[in-house]
Design a protein around this motif. Sequence first.
Motif, PDB file in Angstrom:
ATOM      1  N   PHE A 292      30.317  36.071  37.938  1.00 17.81           N
ATOM      2  CA  PHE A 292      31.213  36.345  39.122  1.00 17.81           C
ATOM      3  C   PHE A 292      32.676  36.612  38.115  1.00 17.81           C
ATOM      4  CE2 PHE A 292      34.972  34.839  41.010  1.00 17.81           C
ATOM      5  CZ  PHE A 292      35.180  35.529  42.285  1.00 17.81           C
ATOM      6  N   ILE A 293      33.238  37.874  38.502  1.00 16.48           N
ATOM      7  CA  ILE A 293      34.487  38.093  37.839  1.00 16.48           C
ATOM      8  C   ILE A 293      35.382  38.664  38.958  1.00 16.48           C
ATOM      9  CG2 ILE A 293      33.496  40.256  37.430  1.00 16.48           C
ATOM     10  CD1 ILE A 293      35.368  40.489  34.798  1.00 16.48           C
ATOM     11  N   THR A 294      36.610  38.621  38.683  1.00 16.41           N
ATOM     12  CA  THR A 294      37.607  39.182  39.450  1.00 16.41           C
ATOM     13  C   THR A 294      38.825  39.858  38.764  1.00 16.41           C
ATOM     14  OG1 THR A 294      39.262  38.438  41.271  1.00 16.41           O
ATOM     15  CG2 THR A 294      38.950  36.952  39.872  1.00 16.41           C
ATOM     16  N   ALA A 295      39.611  40.446  39.445  1.00 15.96           N
ATOM     17  CA  ALA A 295      40.667  41.077  38.433  1.00 15.96           C
ATOM     18  C   ALA A 295      42.021  40.670  39.277  1.00 15.96           C
ATOM     19  CB  ALA A 295      40.576  42.802  38.709  1.00 15.96           C
ATOM     20  N   TRP A 296      41.862  39.765  40.282  1.00 17.76           N
ATOM     21  CA  TRP A 296      42.991  39.329  40.987  1.00 17.76           C
ATOM     22  C   TRP A 296      43.968  38.383  40.197  1.00 17.76           C
ATOM     23  CZ3 TRP A 296      43.670  39.197  46.657  1.00 17.76           C
ATOM     24  CH2 TRP A 296      43.168  40.064  47.328  1.00 17.76           C
ATOM     25  N   ASN A 297      45.197  38.171  40.216  1.00 10.43           N
ATOM     26  CA  ASN A 297      45.989  37.228  39.588  1.00 10.43           C
ATOM     27  C   ASN A 297      45.821  36.932  38.184  1.00 10.43           C
ATOM     28  OD1 ASN A 297      47.373  36.977  42.370  1.00 10.43           O
ATOM     29  ND2 ASN A 297      45.510  35.571  43.051  1.00 10.43           N
ATOM     30  N   PRO A 298      46.160  37.836  37.605  1.00  8.58           N
ATOM     31  CA  PRO A 298      45.907  37.704  36.039  1.00  8.58           C
ATOM     32  C   PRO A 298      46.700  36.680  35.518  1.00  8.58           C
ATOM     33  CG  PRO A 298      46.342  40.098  36.487  1.00  8.58           C
ATOM     34  CD  PRO A 298      46.520  39.396  37.983  1.00  8.58           C
ATOM     35  N   ALA A 299      46.132  35.848  34.466  1.00  3.32           N
ATOM     36  CA  ALA A 299      46.815  34.790  33.897  1.00  3.32           C
ATOM     37  C   ALA A 299      47.206  33.795  34.985  1.00  3.32           C
ATOM     38  CB  ALA A 299      48.151  35.115  33.175  1.00  3.32           C
ATOM     39  N   SER A 300      46.376  34.013  36.010  1.00  2.00           N
ATOM     40  CA  SER A 300      46.331  32.802  37.122  1.00  2.00           C
ATOM     41  C   SER A 300      47.962  32.458  37.723  1.00  2.00           C
ATOM     42  CB  SER A 300      46.136  31.313  36.730  1.00  2.00           C
ATOM     43  OG  SER A 300      44.668  31.442  36.487  1.00  2.00           O
ATOM     44  N   GLU A 301      48.595  33.971  37.604  1.00  2.00           N
ATOM     45  CA  GLU A 301      49.887  33.839  38.411  1.00  2.00           C
ATOM     46  C   GLU A 301      49.547  34.781  39.348  1.00  2.00           C
ATOM     47  OE1 GLU A 301      52.626  35.741  35.672  1.00  2.00           O
ATOM     48  OE2 GLU A 301      52.069  34.277  34.149  1.00  2.00           O
ATOM     49  N   PRO A 302      50.054  34.168  40.904  1.00  2.00           N
ATOM     50  CA  PRO A 302      49.935  34.943  41.986  1.00  2.00           C
ATOM     51  C   PRO A 302      50.822  36.650  41.828  1.00  2.00           C
ATOM     52  CG  PRO A 302      50.635  32.966  42.467  1.00  2.00           C
ATOM     53  CD  PRO A 302      50.842  33.074  40.898  1.00  2.00           C
ATOM     54  N   ARG A 303      49.672  37.489  42.400  1.00  2.00           N
ATOM     55  CA  ARG A 303      50.456  38.687  42.450  1.00  2.00           C
ATOM     56  C   ARG A 303      50.228  39.091  44.059  1.00  2.00           C
ATOM     57  NH1 ARG A 303      50.580  37.800  37.581  1.00  2.00           N
ATOM     58  NH2 ARG A 303      50.601  39.306  36.008  1.00  2.00           N
ATOM     59  N   SER A 304      50.977  40.434  44.250  1.00  2.00           N
ATOM     60  CA  SER A 304      50.986  40.734  45.638  1.00  2.00           C
ATOM     61  C   SER A 304      49.432  41.487  45.847  1.00  2.00           C
ATOM     62  CB  SER A 304      52.036  42.077  45.842  1.00  2.00           C
ATOM     63  OG  SER A 304      51.651  43.079  44.854  1.00  2.00           O
ATOM     64  N   GLU A 305      49.284  41.644  47.118  1.00  2.00           N
ATOM     65  CA  GLU A 305      48.000  41.973  47.717  1.00  2.00           C
ATOM     66  C   GLU A 305      47.618  43.487  47.190  1.00  2.00           C
ATOM     67  OE1 GLU A 305      44.395  41.898  50.371  1.00  2.00           O
ATOM     68  OE2 GLU A 305      45.862  40.558  50.119  1.00  2.00           O
ATOM     69  N   SER A 306      48.896  44.310  47.259  1.00  2.00           N
ATOM     70  CA  SER A 306      48.701  45.554  46.659  1.00  2.00           C
ATOM     71  C   SER A 306      48.359  45.683  45.078  1.00  2.00           C
ATOM     72  CB  SER A 306      49.793  46.391  47.085  1.00  2.00           C
ATOM     73  OG  SER A 306      51.117  46.045  46.338  1.00  2.00           O
ATOM     74  N   ALA A 307      49.138  44.728  44.354  1.00  2.00           N
ATOM     75  CA  ALA A 307      48.882  44.573  42.994  1.00  2.00           C
ATOM     76  C   ALA A 307      47.303  44.176  42.642  1.00  2.00           C
ATOM     77  CB  ALA A 307      49.733  43.660  42.176  1.00  2.00           C
ATOM     78  N   ASN A 308      47.201  43.188  43.392  1.00  2.00           N
ATOM     79  CA  ASN A 308      45.581  42.685  43.331  1.00  2.00           C
ATOM     80  C   ASN A 308      44.548  43.795  43.652  1.00  2.00           C
ATOM     81  OD1 ASN A 308      45.854  40.080  42.204  1.00  2.00           O
ATOM     82  ND2 ASN A 308      46.363  39.287  43.816  1.00  2.00           N
ATOM     83  N   GLN A 309      44.834  44.479  44.707  1.00  2.00           N
ATOM     84  CA  GLN A 309      43.715  45.553  45.156  1.00  2.00           C
ATOM     85  C   GLN A 309      43.757  46.522  43.827  1.00  2.00           C
ATOM     86  OE1 GLN A 309      45.074  46.727  49.053  1.00  2.00           O
ATOM     87  NE2 GLN A 309      44.166  44.980  49.852  1.00  2.00           N
ATOM     88  N   ALA A 310      44.783  47.047  43.432  1.00  2.00           N
ATOM     89  CA  ALA A 310      45.070  48.126  42.410  1.00  2.00           C
ATOM     90  C   ALA A 310      44.391  47.665  41.037  1.00  2.00           C
ATOM     91  CB  ALA A 310      46.478  48.407  41.950  1.00  2.00           C
ATOM     92  N   ALA A 311      44.238  46.153  40.728  1.00  2.00           N
ATOM     93  CA  ALA A 311      43.630  45.670  39.491  1.00  2.00           C
ATOM     94  C   ALA A 311      41.957  45.848  39.893  1.00  2.00           C
ATOM     95  CB  ALA A 311      43.976  44.387  39.339  1.00  2.00           C
ATOM     96  N   ASP A 312      41.630  45.567  41.115  1.00  2.00           N
ATOM     97  CA  ASP A 312      40.462  45.531  41.592  1.00  2.00           C
ATOM     98  C   ASP A 312      39.762  46.992  41.370  1.00  2.00           C
ATOM     99  OD1 ASP A 312      37.941  44.088  42.754  1.00  2.00           O
ATOM    100  OD2 ASP A 312      38.268  45.548  44.300  1.00  2.00           O
ATOM    101  N   ARG A 313      40.454  48.043  41.952  1.00  2.00           N
ATOM    102  CA  ARG A 313      40.125  49.392  41.855  1.00  2.00           C
ATOM    103  C   ARG A 313      39.932  49.707  40.190  1.00  2.00           C
ATOM    104  NH1 ARG A 313      43.629  49.949  45.906  1.00  2.00           N
ATOM    105  NH2 ARG A 313      45.404  50.764  44.794  1.00  2.00           N
ATOM    106  N   LEU A 314      40.674  49.291  39.566  1.00  2.00           N
ATOM    107  CA  LEU A 314      40.425  49.515  37.860  1.00  2.00           C
ATOM    108  C   LEU A 314      39.341  48.848  37.544  1.00  2.00           C
ATOM    109  CD1 LEU A 314      44.034  49.336  36.575  1.00  2.00           C
ATOM    110  CD2 LEU A 314      42.758  51.373  36.890  1.00  2.00           C
ATOM    111  N   LEU A 315      39.017  47.712  38.094  1.00  4.20           N
ATOM    112  CA  LEU A 315      37.813  46.962  37.453  1.00  4.20           C
ATOM    113  C   LEU A 315      36.813  47.718  38.126  1.00  4.20           C
ATOM    114  CD1 LEU A 315      36.138  44.448  36.515  1.00  4.20           C
ATOM    115  CD2 LEU A 315      36.722  43.187  38.609  1.00  4.20           C
ATOM    116  N   VAL A 316      36.548  47.976  39.196  1.00  6.89           N
ATOM    117  CA  VAL A 316      35.362  48.638  39.994  1.00  6.89           C
ATOM    118  C   VAL A 316      35.155  50.052  39.183  1.00  6.89           C
ATOM    119  CG1 VAL A 316      34.648  49.863  41.943  1.00  6.89           C
ATOM    120  CG2 VAL A 316      35.640  47.410  42.107  1.00  6.89           C
ATOM    121  N   THR A 317      36.178  50.718  38.924  1.00  4.44           N
ATOM    122  CA  THR A 317      35.985  52.146  38.037  1.00  4.44           C
ATOM    123  C   THR A 317      35.343  51.690  36.781  1.00  4.44           C
ATOM    124  OG1 THR A 317      37.957  53.058  38.832  1.00  4.44           O
ATOM    125  CG2 THR A 317      36.857  53.863  36.764  1.00  4.44           C
TER     126      THR A 317
END
Length: 158
Positions: A52-77
């Motif tokens: 199980f992996i996620t790209a959300w909230n790097p370094a366990s610091e809360p990020r905005s929904e849009s920043a988390n979704q952008a990171a997820d898109r990069l991970l999916v790529t």
Amino acid sequence: MRELQVVNAAELAIAYAAAEYAVLLDGEPLPLRVGQPAADLEAYWPATRYLFITAWNPASEPRSESANQAADRLLVTQLDEARFARHPAWAEDPAGDWREHGWLLADIEDTAAERLAREFGQAAVLAWQRGEPVRLRMLMPRPPATDAAGAYTDWSSG
């Protein structure tokens, strides 16, 4: 690669070990819990190892929904480019106040898994072998004199 700095790694590991995880297979959420086998998932989606992996909230610091979704898109790529089989998954605290979307991957080698997690600034992943309990893999050294998160938590040397 992001540098991960955690104030209290032991507390973070305890929170991750207590979190509730699930993977969505054919519209049905199947629970994953650290320290418990995932027999239903493994029967439905046979593989040798799981992650199980996620790209959300790097370094366990809360990020905005849009920043988390952008990171997820990069991970999916990257997952698409590597042709990793995956299913949508998520993690949340037991009270339901916090949720992170991610992916359950099958048959990804440990070195590739750790590289991806570190690239996306993650403090931990879930990783286990078929037939064994789900394990929490903290991507940082074990804090001195701690049994944080119990017997099903592994610590990286860095």
